[in-house]
Write an enzyme that holds these catalytic residues in place. Structure first.
Site, mmCIF file in Angstrom:
data_model
loop_
_atom_site.group_PDB
_atom_site.id
_atom_site.type_symbol
_atom_site.label_atom_id
_atom_site.label_comp_id
_atom_site.label_asym_id
_atom_site.label_seq_id
_atom_site.Cartn_x
_atom_site.Cartn_y
_atom_site.Cartn_z
ATOM 1 N N ALA A 110 39.832 39.738 48.509
ATOM 2 C CA ALA A 110 39.951 41.076 47.923
ATOM 3 C C ALA A 110 39.834 40.954 46.401
ATOM 4 O O ALA A 110 39.887 39.850 45.855
ATOM 5 C CB ALA A 110 41.284 41.704 48.310
ATOM 6 N N LYS A 111 39.678 42.040 45.728
ATOM 7 C CA LYS A 111 39.667 42.044 44.257
ATOM 8 C C LYS A 111 39.865 43.467 43.775
ATOM 9 O O LYS A 111 39.508 44.419 44.487
ATOM 10 C CB LYS A 111 38.322 41.524 43.745
ATOM 11 C CG LYS A 111 38.387 40.932 42.363
ATOM 12 C CD LYS A 111 38.917 39.520 42.386
ATOM 13 C CE LYS A 111 38.955 38.893 41.015
ATOM 14 N NZ LYS A 111 39.260 37.457 41.111
ATOM 15 N N GLY A 112 40.405 43.608 42.576
ATOM 16 C CA GLY A 112 40.602 44.935 42.020
ATOM 17 C C GLY A 112 40.202 44.977 40.556
ATOM 18 O O GLY A 112 40.044 43.934 39.910
#
Ligand code: NAD
Length: 436
Positions: A110-112
């Site tokens: 995941a990444k934000g």
């Protein structure tokens, strides 16, 4: 965005090209699996407003991409940067899926990101941005669903705000494992600060000891150049120097400094601390970031942003080994040039996996209410990094041995690392039988 030779510098395009190339070496995959592995599971966009210190109100745009969670909850950093885009975050989320698989930690990818310029925001404004972002993400993040961590221009203080906000929203339970990279006092792991840099060192030493870089068999005496002196680059500099390397050049966003006789890491960091940059360090040459990449050295460590080594400048790289401390610093066109010039690239999904490995250790300690001593963290990190390099090297040899391509093209270590990850993830997906 394109380089002058028309190569795309869009990180998502780069990530997909890398994946497609690796697939050519991965062997047969079940129909439908490629599409499933390639695309993100979920992308959340949020827009939120906060009051700035001058009383005005500004709206910010943030995203969180969950690329895959077949092997465990999503895991990946949150980046604050004025140029961060959905494409960049989606690519970084995919890298996390491969990274967690090759490091063999029970997470997905995941990444934000939040589009903002931390250099122009006060701590109070950053705190409000972080709290509001976490509120907007709601239960899409959580200790068993998706677990953020620091990335470019976010740090342990940012993680403390994330933890506190989530904890206020979910009272009465142990919420420490919702985020990693926290301050030690809030359940952070000893060794997390320098984990990515230390993991780079562990992986590099293993690769060199295995004889995978012709003419270079150890760090001791090697000439090292590092682009980016943030959390990762600064640790890599100190640790490589501690192993006997000569640091011949370093840079940050304002430019770099070089000295073929070797820089003193303490003096470099003290100057950066005092002035905000390495530029201006007395009695050494000032260089540009482009010049840093072409410096005469044995090991080049890009530890800043993506696509910095591309088709335009790859031919000027003089190092024998590129250790990708940053995510996505080398484009596919550059990979070809480097391979043809016998420059070995230790790919990001292996080289910088130390951060997520110690994040995993932090998560385990939080869930078990434990605190591991530093020596244990470092020993287990080394074991994990060495296993990742060994797994990559074994598959590299396997696909090299079976290579009967008529055009004579050879795999890279990146291809091999991705094949390890793709096989591991495919195996789990098929055993879970997610097709219903
Ligand atoms: P950081 O914000 O602490 O440091 C970034 C550094 O890059 C700073 O020194 C900055 O001056 C420099 N920089 C920014 N723009 C630059 C430019 N145009 N040219 C040269 N230098 C520039 O970030 P970090 O946490 O050290 O992350 C660096 C890279 O490592 C990123 O690609 C990140 O995704 C990757 N990474 C970080 C971790 C981690 O644990 N922090 C883990 C894995 C990968």
């Amino acid at each position: 965005m394109k380089s002058s030779n028309e190569e795309s510098l869009d990180l998502l395009v780069v990530a997909r090209q890398q994946f497609d190339r690796a697939l050519e070496w991965a062997g047969e995959l079940k129909a439908g699996l490629v599409d499933y592995l390639k695309n993100p599971k979920r992308t959340i966009h949020v827009r939120f407003s906060i009051p700035l210190d001058d009383g005005s109100v500004r709206t910010f745009h943030g995203f969180r991409v969950l690329h895959n969670h077949a092997r465990g909850p999503g895991k990946g950093g949150i980046r604050y940067h004025p140029d961060v885009t959905e494409h960049e975050v989606a690519a970084l989320a995919a890298f996390m899926t491969w990274k967690t698989a090759i490091a063999d930690v029970p997470f997905g990818g995941a990444k934000g990101g939040v589009v903002c310029n931390p250099k122009e925001l006060s701590q109070a404004e950053l705190r409000r941005i972080t709290r509001r972002f976490v509120i907007e993400l709601g239960d899409s993040i959580g200790p068993h669903t998706d677990i953020p961590a620091p990335d470019v221009y976010t740090d342990s203080q940012t993680m403390a705000w994330i933890y506190d906000t989530y904890d206020v929203l979910h009272p009465g339970q142990n919420n420490h494992a919702v985020v990693t990279g926290k301050p030690i006092e809030l359940g952070g792991s000893l060794g997390r600060d320098e984990a990515t840099g230390r993991g780079c060192l562990n992986a590099t030493e293993r690769l060199l000891a295995a004889g995978m870089v012709p003419g270079l068999d150890g760090i001791d005496g090697a000439r090292v150049a590092i682009q980016g002196l943030g959390q990762v680059g600064a640790a890599a500099m100190r640790l490589c120097h501690g192993r006997g390397a000569k640091i011949v050049a370093v840079s940050d966003s304002r430019g770099g400094v070089a000295d073929p006789t070797g820089l003193d890491p303490d003096a470099v960091l003290a100057h950066k601390h005092e002035t905000g940059s390495v530029v201006g360090l007395p009695e050494v040459a000032t260089i540009t970031n482009d010049e840093l990449l072409a410096v005469d050295c044995d090991i080049l460590i890009p530890a800043a942003l993506e696509c910095v080594i591309n088709g335009d400048n790859a031919a000027s790289v003089k190092a024998r080994l590129v250790v990708e401390a940053a995510n996505g610093p080398t484009t596919p066109a550059a990979d070809d040039v480097l391979r043809d010039n016998d420059v070995v690239v230790l790919p990001d999904i292996v080289a910088n996996g130390g951060g997520v490995v110690v994040s995993y250790f932090e998560w385990v300690q939080n869930l078990e209410h434990q605190r591991w001593p530093l020596e244990l963290v470092e020993e287990r990190l080394k074991t994990k990094m060495e296993a990742a390099v060994d797994d990559m090297a074994a598959v590299y040899r396997e696909i090299l041995d079976g290579n009967d391509r008529e055009d004579g093209s050879a795999p890279t270590l990146r291809d091999a690392a991705l094949v390890v990850a793709i096989r591991r993830l495919s195996d789990v997906v098929l055993k879970r039988d997610i097709w219903m």
